[in-house]
Design an enzyme around this catalytic site. Sequence first.
Site, PDB file in Angstrom:
ATOM      1  N   GLY A  11       0.802  -1.219   0.000  1.00  0.00           N
ATOM      2  CA  GLY A  11       0.000   0.000   0.000  1.00  0.00           C
ATOM      3  C   GLY A  11       0.834   1.268   0.000  1.00  0.00           C
ATOM      4  N   LYS A 275       1.560 -12.659   3.222  1.00  0.00           N
ATOM      5  CA  LYS A 275       2.841 -12.486   2.508  1.00  0.00           C
ATOM      6  C   LYS A 275       3.691 -13.742   2.656  1.00  0.00           C
ATOM      7  CE  LYS A 275       2.847  -7.561   3.482  1.00  0.00           C
ATOM      8  NZ  LYS A 275       1.937  -7.251   2.374  1.00  0.00           N
TER       9      LYS A 275
HETATM   10  P1  ADP Z   1       1.130  -3.964   2.681  1.00  0.00           P
HETATM   11  O1  ADP Z   1       0.330  -2.752   2.393  1.00  0.00           O
HETATM   12  O2  ADP Z   1       2.543  -3.827   2.235  1.00  0.00           O
HETATM   13  O3  ADP Z   1       0.468  -5.237   2.228  1.00  0.00           O
HETATM   14  P2  ADP Z   1       0.548  -4.717   5.460  1.00  0.00           P
HETATM   15  O4  ADP Z   1       0.254  -3.672   6.486  1.00  0.00           O
HETATM   16  O5  ADP Z   1      -0.567  -5.554   4.980  1.00  0.00           O
HETATM   17  O6  ADP Z   1       1.304  -3.987   4.267  1.00  0.00           O
HETATM   18  O7  ADP Z   1       1.689  -5.697   6.044  1.00  0.00           O
HETATM   19  C1  ADP Z   1       2.939  -5.199   6.536  1.00  0.00           C
HETATM   20  C2  ADP Z   1       2.907  -5.103   8.060  1.00  0.00           C
HETATM   21  O8  ADP Z   1       2.946  -6.410   8.656  1.00  0.00           O
HETATM   22  C3  ADP Z   1       4.110  -4.414   8.664  1.00  0.00           C
HETATM   23  O9  ADP Z   1       3.929  -3.034   8.709  1.00  0.00           O
HETATM   24  C4  ADP Z   1       4.186  -5.034  10.075  1.00  0.00           C
HETATM   25  O10 ADP Z   1       3.718  -4.130  11.048  1.00  0.00           O
HETATM   26  C5  ADP Z   1       3.223  -6.214  10.031  1.00  0.00           C
HETATM   27  N1  ADP Z   1       3.714  -7.462  10.617  1.00  0.00           N
HETATM   28  C6  ADP Z   1       2.904  -8.351  11.240  1.00  0.00           C
HETATM   29  N2  ADP Z   1       3.580  -9.423  11.654  1.00  0.00           N
HETATM   30  C7  ADP Z   1       4.884  -9.224  11.290  1.00  0.00           C
HETATM   31  C8  ADP Z   1       6.083  -9.997  11.447  1.00  0.00           C
HETATM   32  N3  ADP Z   1       6.068 -11.175  12.052  1.00  0.00           N
HETATM   33  N4  ADP Z   1       7.234  -9.493  10.948  1.00  0.00           N
HETATM   34  C9  ADP Z   1       7.246  -8.290  10.309  1.00  0.00           C
HETATM   35  N5  ADP Z   1       6.128  -7.521  10.140  1.00  0.00           N
HETATM   36  C10 ADP Z   1       4.963  -7.963  10.630  1.00  0.00           C
HETATM   37 MG    MG Z   2      -1.593  -5.936   3.077  1.00  0.00          MG
END
Ligand code: ADP
Ligand code: MG
Length: 311
Positions: A11, A275
Site C-alpha cells: 500500500g 505475505k
Molecule cells: P502492505 O500494504 O505492504 O500489504 P501490510 O500492512 O498488509 O502492508 O503488512 C505489513 C505489516 O505487517 C508491517 O507493517 C508489520 O507491522 C506487520 N507485521 C505483522 N507481523 C509481522 C512480522 N512477524 N514481521 C514483520 N512484520 C509484521
Molecule cells: Mg496488506
Amino acid sequence: MQQTIVLALGGNAILRPGQRGTAEDQFANVKTTCESIARMVKHGYRVVITHGNGPQVGNILIQNTHSQDLVPAMPLDVCGAKSQGLIGYMIQQALHNELVKEDINVPVATVLTQVIVDENDPAFKNPTKPIGPFYTEDEARRFEKERGEKWVEDSGRGWRKVVPSPLPVEIFEKSAIAALIKQGTVVIAAGGGGIPVIQKDNTLRGIEAVIDKDLASSKLAGDIKADILMILTDVERVAINYRTPAETYLTEITVDEAKKYMEEGHFSAGSMGPKVQAAIDFASGGGTSIIASLKRSLDALRGTSGTRIKL
Ligand code: ADP
Ligand code: MG
C-alpha cells in the site's frame, strides 16, 4: 537468460499513511517507487508489477455513495477494474519517465486482470475483508437488514462492510501477460489481487469479493514461471516473535521453516500472514521468494536486505 521478477507493491508504494490521496500525492509516491524499478530493468530483469488498491477502491466507493442520485453506483468488480486502470496509468507513466532517464527504451503496459475463484470457496460463507468507508453502528445494522450485507466493527474506527476473500485459482490473462513479458514489455497486472470472477460453462462473471494481493501475486508468479517473487512492504524483514523482547529478524529460511513459524502463529492474519503464505506457495514450486522493504528493494535483490524463502 534474463530472470523474471514479480514485484508485489504494498500500500505505501502508492499512498502513505496520513496523505489525503490526491492525484499529486499518488504520482509522487509512484515516482519514487519507479526509480528503483527502472534500475531493476537496467540490471536486466524482466519485471512484472502487481499492487494493492485498498485506499483507491475505498475512495471510488465513497464517490459512488455520494453521487448515486446523479449517476448509477457501480458494483465492486467494476470499481476494482477502475482502480487497476487508475494505478496502472500512474505506474505506466511514472516508470516510462524513469526509464527514459536511464536511457532505456522498453514499453510498459497494464493488463486488466481477472482472477478465477471457486464459487464453493469456504470464504463465501464467511466474509472477512473490510472494504470502503466507515459508518455508524445504526447505519451498518440498517444496511445488513436492507441489503443482506455483513458489517463489522473495525478496530475502534467505526463500522465497515466486509466481503469474502476467496483464494485465487487461476490468473485468467496469464498467457497475454506471459507473451508481453517475453517480448520485453514491463507489465503491470493483477492489481488489487485482480478482479474476482467465477467461470461457468466457459463464461466469466464478476463477483463481489477481494482476493489478497500477495496470494494473487504468488499465483501469477507461478503461472508465468517467474524466477523471483518479491513482496515489498514497509518493514525490512520478516520477524518471529514480532514486537516482543524475543523479536528476531529473518535473513534466509527454508519453506519448511516458514511453514513451522506460520503454524506457531508468528505472522498476523491481515498483514504478514498472507505475505509469508504467498512466499511459501511460490518457493514450493522452486522459485525464490523475497519479502523486503520498498526502500531497500535493490539491496534485497543483492541479498543484503529482506527475508529470502527457498525450498
Ligand atoms: P502492505 O500494504 O505492504 O500489504 P501490510 O500492512 O498488509 O502492508 O503488512 C505489513 C505489516 O505487517 C508491517 O507493517 C508489520 O507491522 C506487520 N507485521 C505483522 N507481523 C509481522 C512480522 N512477524 N514481521 C514483520 N512484520 C509484521
Ligand atoms: Mg496488506
